[in-house]
Each structure stands twice: as C-alpha cells, then as structure tokens.
Design an enzyme around this catalytic site. Structure first.
Site, mmCIF file in Angstrom:
data_model
loop_
_atom_site.group_PDB
_atom_site.id
_atom_site.type_symbol
_atom_site.label_atom_id
_atom_site.label_comp_id
_atom_site.label_asym_id
_atom_site.label_seq_id
_atom_site.Cartn_x
_atom_site.Cartn_y
_atom_site.Cartn_z
ATOM 1 N N LEU A 65 44.538 32.443 50.670
ATOM 2 C CA LEU A 65 45.650 31.682 50.112
ATOM 3 C C LEU A 65 46.868 32.609 50.059
ATOM 4 C CD1 LEU A 65 46.321 28.946 48.570
ATOM 5 C CD2 LEU A 65 46.219 30.360 46.513
ATOM 6 N N GLU A 120 39.768 37.864 49.492
ATOM 7 C CA GLU A 120 40.563 37.789 48.257
ATOM 8 C C GLU A 120 39.604 37.544 47.094
ATOM 9 O OE1 GLU A 120 43.122 34.250 48.330
ATOM 10 O OE2 GLU A 120 41.655 33.301 49.654
ATOM 11 N N TYR A 169 46.187 21.492 44.498
ATOM 12 C CA TYR A 169 46.602 21.842 43.142
ATOM 13 C C TYR A 169 47.532 23.038 43.147
ATOM 14 C CZ TYR A 169 43.437 25.896 42.700
ATOM 15 O OH TYR A 169 42.823 27.110 42.849
ATOM 16 N N LYS A 205 45.910 25.096 49.422
ATOM 17 C CA LYS A 205 45.416 25.221 48.042
ATOM 18 C C LYS A 205 44.690 23.929 47.644
ATOM 19 C CE LYS A 205 46.676 27.313 43.607
ATOM 20 N NZ LYS A 205 45.557 28.245 43.560
HETATM 21 N N1 PDD Z 1 44.395 30.691 41.671
HETATM 22 N N2 PDD Z 1 43.679 33.361 45.921
HETATM 23 C C1 PDD Z 1 43.022 32.305 45.442
HETATM 24 C C2 PDD Z 1 41.782 31.860 46.128
HETATM 25 C C3 PDD Z 1 43.511 31.619 44.309
HETATM 26 O O1 PDD Z 1 42.852 30.548 43.823
HETATM 27 C C4 PDD Z 1 44.690 32.088 43.667
HETATM 28 C C5 PDD Z 1 45.273 31.407 42.470
HETATM 29 C C6 PDD Z 1 45.333 33.220 44.201
HETATM 30 C C7 PDD Z 1 46.600 33.753 43.614
HETATM 31 O O2 PDD Z 1 47.687 32.901 43.904
HETATM 32 P P1 PDD Z 1 48.946 32.825 42.934
HETATM 33 O O3 PDD Z 1 49.465 34.215 42.800
HETATM 34 O O4 PDD Z 1 49.888 31.950 43.667
HETATM 35 O O5 PDD Z 1 48.468 32.269 41.635
HETATM 36 C C8 PDD Z 1 44.809 33.817 45.342
HETATM 37 C C9 PDD Z 1 44.873 29.924 40.536
HETATM 38 C C10 PDD Z 1 45.623 30.737 39.546
HETATM 39 C C11 PDD Z 1 43.702 29.169 39.936
HETATM 40 O O6 PDD Z 1 42.908 28.687 40.732
HETATM 41 O O7 PDD Z 1 43.598 29.037 38.710
#
Ligand code: PDD
Length: 285
Positions: free
Chosen positions: A205, A180, A33, A148
């Site tokens: 991630l 994270e 996703y 992801k």
């Molecule tokens: N999540 N780490 C994890 C485990 C994440 O699921 C996400 C993002 C991030 C931040 O990544 P980015 O800056 O590319 O959004 C880091 C999304 C927003 C979600 O699951 O809704």
C-alpha cells in the site's frame, strides 16, 4: 456514551449504525477504506488519504456516492459531533446492497458510505516510547495491495499471530523480503545511515505517512533509498521503525524475538517521529 457514526446520509448513534446483510462490503469485501488521524480536533494529512481513496475506488470502478468536498464536510462534522480531540476517523465505501448475491457489479445500486471515529492519543502512545516487537509472517495477500481494499483477512491473521506472540505488528515476507506491516509501512536505518523503505508498487500500500516521512527526511538532507530489504538486513540495521496514520512513526525494537541493535528505540526513529508530529500539527485541517 455512544459516539456518533455516519451511515448513508445520516448521523446516528454508533450502536444504531447498520447496513444490509446484502451489502457487498459484507458479502465480497467489495469496498475501500481510509483511516485519517485527528490531532487537536483537526484531520492529519487528510488530502493525501482522500487522494488515495479516489485512486483506490478508481482501480475497482467504484463511484464515490459523495464528492470529495462533501466527504471532508462529513468527516469534519463527525469530528465535531463527537468532540473528538485526538483519534481516528474511519471511512468505508462499498458497492452497496443489491437484491441478492451476484458477483458482477449491480446496476442502479447506490454505494454505501459509512464513517465512525475512535479516541486515541497517538502522540503520547506508550508504544512510541518503548518501541514495539514485530514478528514475521508469510505475505499471503492478493497481488493488488496498492488498493486499500477492506479484504484484510491476511492482515487479521498476521496481526492475531503477532498479538499471540506479544508483538505489536506482523511484518509480511515475500520472496525473502519484507513487503510491509499488517497495517503499517516498514523502514530500517542501515549502518551507514540510509533510511530504507520498500518502493511503491502493487506489492504494498502506498502509505500516506510513509510518503510524508520520506519527503520530510529528504528535505532535511537525510539519505533515503526506496528498495526492498530482508529480515536479515533489518536485524543488522541500526534501527527499524514503522509508519501509519494510526501510529505516526514507531520504533521497532525486536523482530521474531531478536533485538534490533540494542533493543531500544533509536535516535532516528525518535527524531522522525518528532518531525512528523510537528508536520501533522502544522498542516492539520
Ligand atoms: N493501515 N500498509 C498497510 C497494509 C496498511 O493497512 C496501512 C494503514 C499502511 C500505512 O498507511 P498510512 O500511512 O496511509 O496509514 C501501510 C490503517 C491505518 C489501518 O488499516 O488501520
């Protein structure tokens, strides 16, 4: 009123948007996703999200059912159909639905592609002004967190524990270090003004917002170190903050009930948030 979703070639009301119970996303979490923010009707840093999508699907040998140009067209059409000004576009691709439940990849099955939008005023979120509390939980995820994947049960449990504790995010801990957040990247600002965030690798991630914030900070001659840090170090830091597509930059004011510095959003997190919002507005497409 129902918003419009996209399912395998059709735009349909969200309540009618359905996939098979044999879909491998449902049965095996065999899917990937992405979440892109929408600001003033435009997609924020979307090329970075789609580059990560291509990498993630490549890592699990999942062919995209549409090319990237068509995916962008669908994202934009969905934003337009929903008259979405500020919010998020969620996109998921799975290995599709076969005739039964075989673990190995099915042959001749078209991957599923779905998208939907949600309304969210990320820029004016109250949590950005007040800062958020985080709790810590053991990082019980698999070891390919750079992909992801929709296998998010560990994050669901962590974020539920956070919600029950009245916190906004769960920081996951492995070998004494923060990996994270449940759905965000973790940062601290040390007492000697170094911005620290964990280096990319299979343990986390590679956050798109993290990447942009690191670049924007370095362009402004701010010192950035990509390395792991402990909760102890975070509690001794000047500031802590998190980044994600759905939050941009948000200050962290406490960890497990202990305040970070004076327990108020710090100037660096606030400044990086402003810098990021300016970047997002200027480059959204
Ligand atoms: N999540 N780490 C994890 C485990 C994440 O699921 C996400 C993002 C991030 C931040 O990544 P980015 O800056 O590319 O959004 C880091 C999304 C927003 C979600 O699951 O809704």
């Amino acid at each position: 009123m129902d918003s419009i979703a996209y399912v395998n070639g059709s735009f349909v009301p969200l309540s009618e948007a359905k996939v098979s119970i044999l879909d491998r996303g449902f049965l095996f979490a065999d899917g990937i996703y992405e979440v892109s923010a929408v600001l003033d009707g435009k997609l924020v840093d979307n090329a970075s999200h789609l580059a990560r999508l291509e990498r993630s699907v490549g890592e699990i040998s999942l062919p995209l059912p549409e090319n990237i140009d068509r995916i962008i067209e669908i994202q934009k059409e969905l934003v337009a159909r929903n008259k979405l000004e500020n919010g998020l576009v969620y996109l998921e691709v799975t290995r599709g639905a076969d005739k039964g439940r075989d673990f190995a990849f099915p042959k001749g099955v078209k991957p599923t592609l779905i998208m939907f939008t949600s309304v969210k005023d990320i820029v004016n979120a109250e949590s950005a002004r007040k800062g958020i509390a985080v709790i810590t939980v053991p990082d019980i995820r698999w070891t390919r967190r750079d992909i992801k994947s929709v296998a998010l049960l560990a994050q669901v449990l962590g974020k539920q524990a956070a919600a029950e504790a009245g916190a906004g995010e769960a920081w996951m801990i492995e070998d004494g270090k923060v990996t994270e957040g449940g759905s965000s990247s973790a940062f601290i600002l040390t007492q000697d003004d170094v911005i620290v965030t964990r280096q990319n690798g299979s343990e986390i991630l590679p956050g798109c917002t993290r990447k942009a914030v690191v670049k924007l900070a370095e362009e402004r001659q701010l010192r950035v170190e990509e390395r792991a840090f402990s909760v102890d170090e975070a509690l001794k830091a000047k500031e802590a903050f998190i980044t994600s597509a759905s939050l941009f930059v948000q200050p962290v004011v406490s960890i497990d009930g202990k305040t970070v510095a004076d327990g108020k959003p710090g100037p660096m997190a606030t400044r990086l948030r402003e810098i990021y919002v300016d970047f997002a507005r200027a480059t959204a497409t």
